[in-house]
Every structure is written in C-alpha cells, then in structure tokens.
Scaffold this motif. Structure first.
Motif, mmCIF file in Angstrom:
data_model
loop_
_atom_site.group_PDB
_atom_site.id
_atom_site.type_symbol
_atom_site.label_atom_id
_atom_site.label_comp_id
_atom_site.label_asym_id
_atom_site.label_seq_id
_atom_site.Cartn_x
_atom_site.Cartn_y
_atom_site.Cartn_z
ATOM 1 N N GLY A 44 11.549 0.072 -7.272
ATOM 2 C CA GLY A 44 12.211 -0.278 -8.530
ATOM 3 C C GLY A 44 11.422 0.209 -9.723
ATOM 4 N N GLY A 45 11.504 -0.563 -10.806
ATOM 5 C CA GLY A 45 10.786 -0.219 -12.023
ATOM 6 C C GLY A 45 9.313 -0.557 -11.924
ATOM 7 N N ALA A 46 8.554 -0.115 -12.919
ATOM 8 C CA ALA A 46 7.103 -0.304 -12.897
ATOM 9 C C ALA A 46 6.736 -1.788 -12.899
ATOM 10 N N MET A 47 5.689 -2.121 -12.158
ATOM 11 C CA MET A 47 5.156 -3.486 -12.185
ATOM 12 C C MET A 47 4.485 -3.712 -13.549
ATOM 13 N N PRO A 48 4.778 -4.818 -14.210
ATOM 14 C CA PRO A 48 4.183 -5.056 -15.525
ATOM 15 C C PRO A 48 2.687 -5.304 -15.473
ATOM 16 N N GLU A 49 2.188 -5.788 -14.354
ATOM 17 C CA GLU A 49 0.755 -6.043 -14.197
ATOM 18 C C GLU A 49 0.405 -6.036 -12.719
ATOM 19 N N ALA A 50 -0.886 -5.961 -12.436
ATOM 20 C CA ALA A 50 -1.335 -5.951 -11.048
ATOM 21 C C ALA A 50 -1.068 -7.302 -10.394
ATOM 22 N N GLY A 51 -0.711 -7.247 -9.108
ATOM 23 C CA GLY A 51 -0.501 -8.466 -8.348
ATOM 24 C C GLY A 51 -1.737 -8.822 -7.548
ATOM 25 N N LEU A 52 -1.979 -10.110 -7.390
ATOM 26 C CA LEU A 52 -3.129 -10.589 -6.629
ATOM 27 C C LEU A 52 -2.699 -10.864 -5.198
ATOM 28 N N PHE A 53 -3.295 -10.135 -4.237
ATOM 29 C CA PHE A 53 -2.982 -10.296 -2.825
ATOM 30 C C PHE A 53 -4.182 -10.914 -2.120
ATOM 31 N N VAL A 55 -6.184 -11.766 1.347
ATOM 32 C CA VAL A 55 -6.361 -11.278 2.715
ATOM 33 C C VAL A 55 -7.163 -12.322 3.492
ATOM 34 N N VAL A 56 -6.608 -12.775 4.609
ATOM 35 C CA VAL A 56 -7.291 -13.718 5.483
ATOM 36 C C VAL A 56 -7.507 -13.033 6.829
ATOM 37 N N PHE A 57 -8.776 -12.893 7.231
ATOM 38 C CA PHE A 57 -9.101 -12.191 8.469
ATOM 39 C C PHE A 57 -9.161 -13.168 9.646
ATOM 40 N N ALA A 58 -9.136 -12.603 10.843
ATOM 41 C CA ALA A 58 -9.097 -13.420 12.060
ATOM 42 C C ALA A 58 -10.331 -14.296 12.216
ATOM 43 N N ASP A 59 -11.481 -13.848 11.691
ATOM 44 C CA ASP A 59 -12.709 -14.635 11.830
ATOM 45 C C ASP A 59 -12.899 -15.645 10.698
ATOM 46 N N GLY A 60 -11.889 -15.774 9.827
ATOM 47 C CA GLY A 60 -11.958 -16.741 8.745
ATOM 48 C C GLY A 60 -12.421 -16.176 7.420
ATOM 49 N N LYS A 61 -12.937 -14.949 7.400
ATOM 50 C CA LYS A 61 -13.352 -14.333 6.146
ATOM 51 C C LYS A 61 -12.122 -14.082 5.262
ATOM 52 N N ARG A 62 -12.350 -14.033 3.954
ATOM 53 C CA ARG A 62 -11.266 -13.829 3.003
ATOM 54 C C ARG A 62 -11.605 -12.713 2.019
ATOM 55 N N ASP A 63 -10.560 -12.119 1.474
ATOM 56 C CA ASP A 63 -10.731 -11.050 0.510
ATOM 57 C C ASP A 63 -9.544 -11.105 -0.447
ATOM 58 N N THR A 64 -9.647 -10.450 -1.605
ATOM 59 C CA THR A 64 -8.539 -10.348 -2.541
ATOM 60 C C THR A 64 -8.377 -8.904 -2.977
ATOM 61 N N LEU A 65 -7.135 -8.529 -3.227
ATOM 62 C CA LEU A 65 -6.819 -7.186 -3.686
ATOM 63 C C LEU A 65 -5.949 -7.287 -4.931
ATOM 64 N N LEU A 66 -6.259 -6.511 -5.957
ATOM 65 C CA LEU A 66 -5.416 -6.389 -7.135
ATOM 66 C C LEU A 66 -4.681 -5.052 -7.033
ATOM 67 N N ILE A 67 -3.351 -5.108 -6.899
ATOM 68 C CA ILE A 67 -2.580 -3.895 -6.671
ATOM 69 C C ILE A 67 -1.453 -3.817 -7.695
ATOM 70 N N ARG A 68 -1.288 -2.629 -8.241
ATOM 71 C CA ARG A 68 -0.186 -2.373 -9.169
ATOM 72 C C ARG A 68 0.417 -1.017 -8.841
ATOM 73 N N ALA A 69 1.734 -0.980 -8.674
ATOM 74 C CA ALA A 69 2.430 0.262 -8.352
ATOM 75 C C ALA A 69 3.432 0.576 -9.446
ATOM 76 N N GLY A 70 3.431 1.821 -9.900
ATOM 77 C CA GLY A 70 4.384 2.246 -10.914
ATOM 78 C C GLY A 70 5.787 2.365 -10.342
ATOM 79 N N ALA A 71 6.723 2.756 -11.184
ATOM 80 C CA ALA A 71 8.116 2.906 -10.762
ATOM 81 C C ALA A 71 8.226 3.956 -9.661
ATOM 82 N N GLY A 72 8.840 3.588 -8.541
ATOM 83 C CA GLY A 72 9.033 4.516 -7.439
ATOM 84 C C GLY A 72 7.750 4.974 -6.783
ATOM 85 N N ALA A 73 6.675 4.222 -6.933
ATOM 86 C CA ALA A 73 5.376 4.630 -6.395
ATOM 87 C C ALA A 73 4.901 3.642 -5.331
ATOM 88 N N SER A 74 3.797 3.995 -4.684
ATOM 89 C CA SER A 74 3.199 3.121 -3.674
ATOM 90 C C SER A 74 1.682 3.236 -3.751
#
Length: 276
Positions: A44-53, A55-74
């Motif tokens: 769709g259209g451009a994301m207005p801001e980065a999204g917070l994702f 991540v929960v790993f199998a051993d219990g460790k955690r992580d976060t990702l800030l991702i933003r994709a423009g219109a029609g992008a990945s």
C-alpha cells in the motif's frame, strides 16, 4: 508463516482529507541457507513511521526491530540464529510470523554428506607374519541413521554428530596356500563427533570455528583363531585413522558451507537491510 495486514486506520483512502493510500503490511519468515530472514512487505502507501517488532527466541532471549517500508516496498531483516527458532510480532498491526531453527536445519543437513563407508580404505593394510603376508579388508560395513544435536551454551555452539551401531566383517587374506584366511566381526556402539563454534558477543561480534573432536565408544572385535594382529589393526583404525578422517570431513563440509568467515552463516545480532 505469513499474515497480511489490513490498511491502517487514519491513513490513505480511509482519511477524507488525503488521497494517500493506506499502508498494507504483511510479515513473512524464511530459512535461507541457515539464515533466518523476516521480511516486511508493504503493498500500500508509505508507512508514516517505523513499526516496533518484538522478537522472542526459543531460548527465551528477546530482541526488537524498528522497520519502516515505503509505498510498494519491502524490508528484509536477518534475525540472530544462535538462539533457536523465533516468533516475530507487532501488536498494533496484529502481525505474527514464526521462524524455524534455520541454523539447526542447515547443520543437520551436513549428515547427508558424511558417509563413513567412504572413509574406509580397501584394503585397510597388510601385515607380515612369519612366512605370510596378510591383506586386511572390512566388508559389509553398516551403521544406523546418524543423529545431530545443536548444543547451545553461553559463549558457543557445539555441533554434535553421533553414528551408532557400526558393524561389519573383517577378513585377512594370506598370500599363499600355507596362510589360511582369517575372518571376524566388529561392532562399535557409537562414534561421537563434536565441533565447537566460538562466539564473542562483544562490541563487534566475532564467530570462529573451534576444534573438532571425535571419540569411539564400545568397540568390540571378534577374530577367529589366535592371530591378534588383525584385532589390533581394527582397534588402531577406529581409534586413530577413522576419527581423524571424520574430523577432516566435518571441517571440510563446514568450510564448504560457510567459507572462511562463519559470520556469513552464524548471525549474532539481528539486523535489517535496505528497503527494496
């Protein structure tokens, strides 16, 4: 696993003030040659801001990702693969994707290339006993399906390959009529090979290949008659020659898989690439 996100409220065609289309987000994961890749696609259209994702790993460790994709992008991100499988989610958009233990799957596949039978020379060797020269062979060499375990500990990974119930026949043939052939059998309970991958999670993470160690457990040799040199040959072969050849074979497979830089395969910290 992939979930397609709905247009975000307040943006695009849902907002009467603007004609900008709303973002339309989907999240997927995939294993690529041992790497765990999560991809955020925006059709769709451009994301207005980065999204917070999260991540929960199998051993219990955690992580976060800030991702933003423009219109029609990945955007593709490589997750850390030293903690097992992972679940990636964003609660605001209601997106969740689950990743397999990609590194384990890749290392496990090395077993397809480890053929113990190919490491056994034919003949194994020869031995002079008085007027006789005996040539020694191993025949009907068999073993159960090997198993693999990826052992995760603080500071390293251990690749553990186990070959069980190895068995076969032994034959020593004499060089003339006065030298009767010698027959016997052998059995090995297990051959265990362990390779360490050493991980330094300091300021600049480093990954290095440690030593491979192989041990033979429960070796039994039964030879008809009193000529014990044949049994000695088998014992020396399994405890020395075969273990050395297994070490070299595993190290060669790892080098073929990842080259000289294991960081191409073992990802310590999650990271995201450029927008596509």
């Amino acid at each position: 696993m992939a979930l397609t996100g709905l247009p975000l409220s307040g943006f695009g065609s849902e907002d009467p003030v603007t004609s900008e289309p709303a973002p339309k987000i989907s999240l997927t994961t995939a294993c690529l040659n041992g790497l765990t890749v999560v991809t955020l696609r925006n059709t769709g259209g451009a994301m207005p801001e980065a999204g917070l994702f999260e991540v929960v790993f199998a051993d219990g460790k955690r992580d976060t990702l800030l991702i933003r994709a423009g219109a029609g992008a990945s955007v593709a991100c490589r997750l850390s693969n030293i903690h097992g499988g992972a679940t990636v989610s964003n609660k605001i958009w209601g997106l969740t994707a689950t990743a397999d233990d990609c590194l384990l799957n890749t290392f496990s596949n090395l077993l397809a290339h480890l053929d113990l039978g190919s490491l056994i020379p034919s003949p194994m060797g020869s031995q002079d006993i008085t007027v006789c020269t005996y040539t020694i062979y191993i025949r009907n060499f068999k073993y159960d399906a090997p198993t693999f375990e990826l052992v995760r500990t603080d500071g390293n990974l251990v690749l553990k390959y186990v070959f069980r119930n190895i068995r076969g026949n032994v034959k020593a043939t004499g060089n003339n009529w006065a030298c009767a052939d010698i027959d016997g059998t052998f059995r090995v309970a297990s051959v265990v090979s362990e390779t360490a991958i050493i991980i330094d999670e300091g300021g600049t993470p480093e990954v290095s290949l440690g030593a491979t160690k192989t041990s033979v457990q429960g070796l039994e040799v039964n030879i008809a008659g009193s000529l014990g040199f044949v049994a000695d040959w088998i014992l020396d072969f399994f405890n020395d020659t075969l273990t050395r050849e297994i070490n070299l074979a595993i190290e060669a497979e790892l080098n073929a898989l990842a080259g000289s830089d294991l960081s191409n395969l073992v990802v310590v910290r999650s990271n995201c690439g450029e927008t596509e």
